[in-house]
Write a protein that holds these residues in place. Structure first.
Motif, short mmCIF file in Angstrom:
data_model
loop_
_atom_site.label_atom_id
_atom_site.label_comp_id
_atom_site.label_asym_id
_atom_site.label_seq_id
_atom_site.Cartn_x
_atom_site.Cartn_y
_atom_site.Cartn_z
N LEU A 44 0.82 -1.21 0.00
CA LEU A 44 0.00 0.00 0.00
C LEU A 44 0.86 1.27 0.00
N LEU A 45 1.98 1.23 0.70
CA LEU A 45 2.89 2.38 0.70
C LEU A 45 3.48 2.60 -0.69
N SER A 46 3.73 1.49 -1.41
CA SER A 46 4.34 1.60 -2.74
C SER A 46 3.38 2.19 -3.78
N ARG A 47 2.08 2.18 -3.48
CA ARG A 47 1.11 2.79 -4.41
C ARG A 47 1.26 4.31 -4.44
N GLY A 48 1.83 4.83 -3.37
CA GLY A 48 2.11 6.26 -3.32
C GLY A 48 0.93 7.18 -3.17
N ARG A 49 -0.17 6.69 -2.63
CA ARG A 49 -1.32 7.59 -2.39
C ARG A 49 -1.03 8.42 -1.15
N LYS A 50 -1.37 9.71 -1.23
CA LYS A 50 -0.99 10.60 -0.13
C LYS A 50 -1.69 10.27 1.19
N ASP A 51 -2.88 9.64 1.11
CA ASP A 51 -3.58 9.29 2.35
C ASP A 51 -3.13 7.94 2.90
N ASP A 52 -2.24 7.25 2.20
CA ASP A 52 -1.74 5.95 2.65
C ASP A 52 -0.44 6.09 3.44
N THR A 53 -0.53 6.61 4.66
CA THR A 53 0.64 6.63 5.53
C THR A 53 0.67 5.29 6.26
N GLU A 54 1.82 4.92 6.79
CA GLU A 54 1.91 3.64 7.49
C GLU A 54 0.93 3.58 8.65
N GLU A 55 0.80 4.69 9.36
CA GLU A 55 -0.11 4.74 10.51
C GLU A 55 -1.57 4.49 10.08
N VAL A 56 -1.98 5.14 9.00
CA VAL A 56 -3.35 4.99 8.48
C VAL A 56 -3.57 3.55 8.01
N ILE A 57 -2.58 3.00 7.31
CA ILE A 57 -2.69 1.63 6.80
C ILE A 57 -2.81 0.64 7.95
#
Length: 183
Positions: A125-138
């Protein structure tokens, strides 16, 4: 007649695999997100109701999602089979779906659990590079998934409907394992 329900954490590849398999089997890939967007776009009675929740930033209530799923499964292209992705998300929805399928003579569904380790899906999910995909959110989304959706694994396992596929593999390996397992 193939009727499949896809389970798995965010980033396990459910949508991708469901799409590949649906094309391979010539059946619709039914994503609850897509159903919602389509109903809102077409301004159907259920779509108009859903839009009011979305516009106010609220989750669309279970009953409305269930009504949308029921409406979608009654469409002609779903008569020959389907793949459900994103529904059910909890045991109450699974019980609703089970009752609906019995009522409409569409039983015999199998449940595919694409199991993937948290670290694997976080990296994906981090590799998708979406700005709302932070490790904490994931990780929070994973926690919600494990709490809400994990009981479905037991629910379907108890009913001998569960097939677990290793989602830690490459996309091609997962596709191959799915095709082998489902025959």
């Amino acid at each position: 007649m193939t009727r499949l329900i896809f389970l798995g954490p965010p980033g396990a590849g459910k949508g991708t695999q469901a799409q590949i398999l649906a094309e391979h089997l010539h059946i619709p890939h039914i994503s609850t997100g897509d159903i919602l967007r389509q109903a809102m776009k077409e301004q159907t009675p259920l779509g108009i109701k859903a839009q009011s929740y979305v516009d106010s930033g609220e989750l669309v209530p279970d009953q409305l999602v269930q009504d949308l799923v029921e409406e979608r499964l009654e469409q002609a292209d779903a008569k020959s089979g389907w793949i459900l992705d994103g529904f059910p998300r909890k045991v109450t929805q699974a019980a609703f779906l089970e009752e609906l399928l019995q009522k409409t003579g569409q039983g015999g569904e199998k449940v595919v659990n694409l199991d993937a380790a948290d670290d694997v899906v976080v990296a994906r999910l981090l590799s998708r590079g979406r700005k709302d995909d932070t490790e904490e959110v994931i990780r929070r989304r994973l926690e919600i998934y494990r709490n809400d959706t994990a009981p479905l694994i037991d629910y379907y396992s108890d009913r001998q409907k569960l097939l677990t596929i290793n989602g830690d593999q490459s996309q091609e390996e997962v596709t191959h394992e799915l095709k082998e397992t489902l025959g």
